[in-house]
Design an enzyme around this catalytic site. Structure first.
Site, PDB file in Angstrom:
ATOM      1  N   ASN A  41      27.035 -11.912  59.438  1.00  0.00           N
ATOM      2  CA  ASN A  41      27.541 -11.101  60.544  1.00  0.00           C
ATOM      3  C   ASN A  41      28.903 -11.615  61.004  1.00  0.00           C
ATOM      4  O   ASN A  41      29.176 -12.829  60.982  1.00  0.00           O
ATOM      5  CB  ASN A  41      26.534 -10.969  61.688  1.00  0.00           C
ATOM      6  CG  ASN A  41      25.931 -12.257  62.177  1.00  0.00           C
ATOM      7  OD1 ASN A  41      25.956 -13.270  61.501  1.00  0.00           O
ATOM      8  ND2 ASN A  41      25.385 -12.230  63.377  1.00  0.00           N
ATOM      9  N   GLU A  43      31.228 -10.970  64.266  1.00  0.00           N
ATOM     10  CA  GLU A  43      31.233 -10.320  65.591  1.00  0.00           C
ATOM     11  C   GLU A  43      32.654 -10.042  66.077  1.00  0.00           C
ATOM     12  O   GLU A  43      33.648 -10.499  65.487  1.00  0.00           O
ATOM     13  CB  GLU A  43      30.444 -11.186  66.583  1.00  0.00           C
ATOM     14  CG  GLU A  43      28.981 -11.266  66.166  1.00  0.00           C
ATOM     15  CD  GLU A  43      28.089 -11.961  67.180  1.00  0.00           C
ATOM     16  OE1 GLU A  43      28.604 -12.703  68.041  1.00  0.00           O
ATOM     17  OE2 GLU A  43      26.863 -11.753  67.091  1.00  0.00           O
ATOM     18  N   GLU A  54      24.029  -7.369  56.441  1.00  0.00           N
ATOM     19  CA  GLU A  54      23.615  -6.468  55.357  1.00  0.00           C
ATOM     20  C   GLU A  54      24.746  -5.521  54.972  1.00  0.00           C
ATOM     21  O   GLU A  54      24.959  -5.231  53.792  1.00  0.00           O
ATOM     22  CB  GLU A  54      22.395  -5.642  55.791  1.00  0.00           C
ATOM     23  CG  GLU A  54      21.186  -6.472  56.184  1.00  0.00           C
ATOM     24  CD  GLU A  54      21.160  -6.847  57.667  1.00  0.00           C
ATOM     25  OE1 GLU A  54      22.229  -7.060  58.269  1.00  0.00           O
ATOM     26  OE2 GLU A  54      20.051  -6.941  58.221  1.00  0.00           O
ATOM     27  N   CYS A  85      18.371  -4.163  61.066  1.00  0.00           N
ATOM     28  CA  CYS A  85      18.271  -3.246  62.202  1.00  0.00           C
ATOM     29  C   CYS A  85      18.250  -1.800  61.698  1.00  0.00           C
ATOM     30  O   CYS A  85      18.468  -1.525  60.516  1.00  0.00           O
ATOM     31  CB  CYS A  85      19.446  -3.466  63.155  1.00  0.00           C
ATOM     32  SG  CYS A  85      20.998  -2.784  62.537  1.00  0.00           S
ATOM     33  N   CYS A  88      21.361  -0.677  59.768  1.00  0.00           N
ATOM     34  CA  CYS A  88      21.441  -1.240  58.415  1.00  0.00           C
ATOM     35  C   CYS A  88      20.420  -0.599  57.478  1.00  0.00           C
ATOM     36  O   CYS A  88      20.696  -0.413  56.289  1.00  0.00           O
ATOM     37  CB  CYS A  88      21.240  -2.755  58.451  1.00  0.00           C
ATOM     38  SG  CYS A  88      22.668  -3.631  59.129  1.00  0.00           S
TER      39      CYS A  88
HETATM   40  N1  THU Z   1      22.650  -8.519  63.076  1.00  0.00           N
HETATM   41  C1  THU Z   1      22.871  -8.427  61.735  1.00  0.00           C
HETATM   42  O1  THU Z   1      23.816  -9.022  61.200  1.00  0.00           O
HETATM   43  N2  THU Z   1      22.017  -7.655  61.003  1.00  0.00           N
HETATM   44  C2  THU Z   1      21.021  -6.916  61.556  1.00  0.00           C
HETATM   45  O2  THU Z   1      20.583  -5.951  60.970  1.00  0.00           O
HETATM   46  C3  THU Z   1      20.507  -7.344  62.862  1.00  0.00           C
HETATM   47  C4  THU Z   1      21.591  -7.826  63.786  1.00  0.00           C
HETATM   48  C5  THU Z   1      23.605  -9.307  63.903  1.00  0.00           C
HETATM   49  C6  THU Z   1      24.513  -8.456  64.757  1.00  0.00           C
HETATM   50  C7  THU Z   1      24.895  -9.411  65.850  1.00  0.00           C
HETATM   51  O3  THU Z   1      26.011 -10.172  65.411  1.00  0.00           O
HETATM   52  C8  THU Z   1      23.699 -10.339  65.971  1.00  0.00           C
HETATM   53  O4  THU Z   1      22.915 -10.146  64.793  1.00  0.00           O
HETATM   54  C9  THU Z   1      22.843 -10.060  67.192  1.00  0.00           C
HETATM   55  O5  THU Z   1      22.407  -8.748  67.226  1.00  0.00           O
HETATM   56 ZN    ZN Z   2      22.103  -4.188  61.193  1.00  0.00          ZN
END
Ligand code: THU
Ligand code: ZN
Length: 137
Positions: A41, A43, A54, A85, A88
């Site tokens: 991830n 941000e 993902e 999530c 994704c």
């Molecule tokens: N996050 C992901 O990278 N993938 C997901 O499908 C779930 C959430 C990240 C996004 C954010 O940076 C952190 O997790 C908290 O939500």
């Molecule tokens: Zn996601």
């Protein structure tokens, strides 16, 4: 038993850029020919611009010409069995079949496994758009 794909997802955690949530996520996506692409991830100060692990893995694979996938692994720094999530799941459904196995790191060698279809039944796909065209919606 060590799950190699889960280990690749765990290794990708190190690169996560998470100054806002402090929640690291790593993903490892295996192509039909066995190549593995990883993502983390990334941000953003505008929270909704954050890239998910993902998405990053999938984009990297597609960028290199891969469109056929046979497994995904996901891990978080919390080793809490994080699953992709909803966004994704839909992103994955563009390229992956319902039976794509998704392995989620639960820590201490434990892995929970789902299929994409279990996590996202009735995904929107090109058929959805064709149906809308037929129905004039
Ligand atoms: N996050 C992901 O990278 N993938 C997901 O499908 C779930 C959430 C990240 C996004 C954010 O940076 C952190 O997790 C908290 O939500
Ligand atoms: Zn996601």
């Amino acid at each position: 038993m060590t799950d190699e794909l889960v280990e690749r997802a765990r290794a990708a955690l190190d690169a996560a850029y998470v100054p806002y949530s402090d929640y690291r996520v790593g993903a490892a996506l295996r192509t039909a020919d066995g190549t593995v692409f990883t993502g983390c991830n990334v941000e953003n100060a505008n929270y909704s611009n954050s890239l998910h692990a993902e998405e990053v893995a999938l984009a990297e694979a597609v960028k290199r010409g891969h469109r056929s996938f046979d497994a995904l692994a996901v891990a978080s720094g919390a080793r809490d069995g994080v699953t992709p999530c909803g966004m994704c799941r839909q992103t994955l459904a563009e390229f992956c079949d319902d039976d794509l196995p998704i392995r989620c790191d639960e820590g201490d060698g434990r892995v929970s496994e789902y299929t994409l279809g279990e996590l996202l039944p009735a995904a929107i796909d090109t058929g959805t758009l064709e149906a809308a065209e037929r129905g004039g919606k």
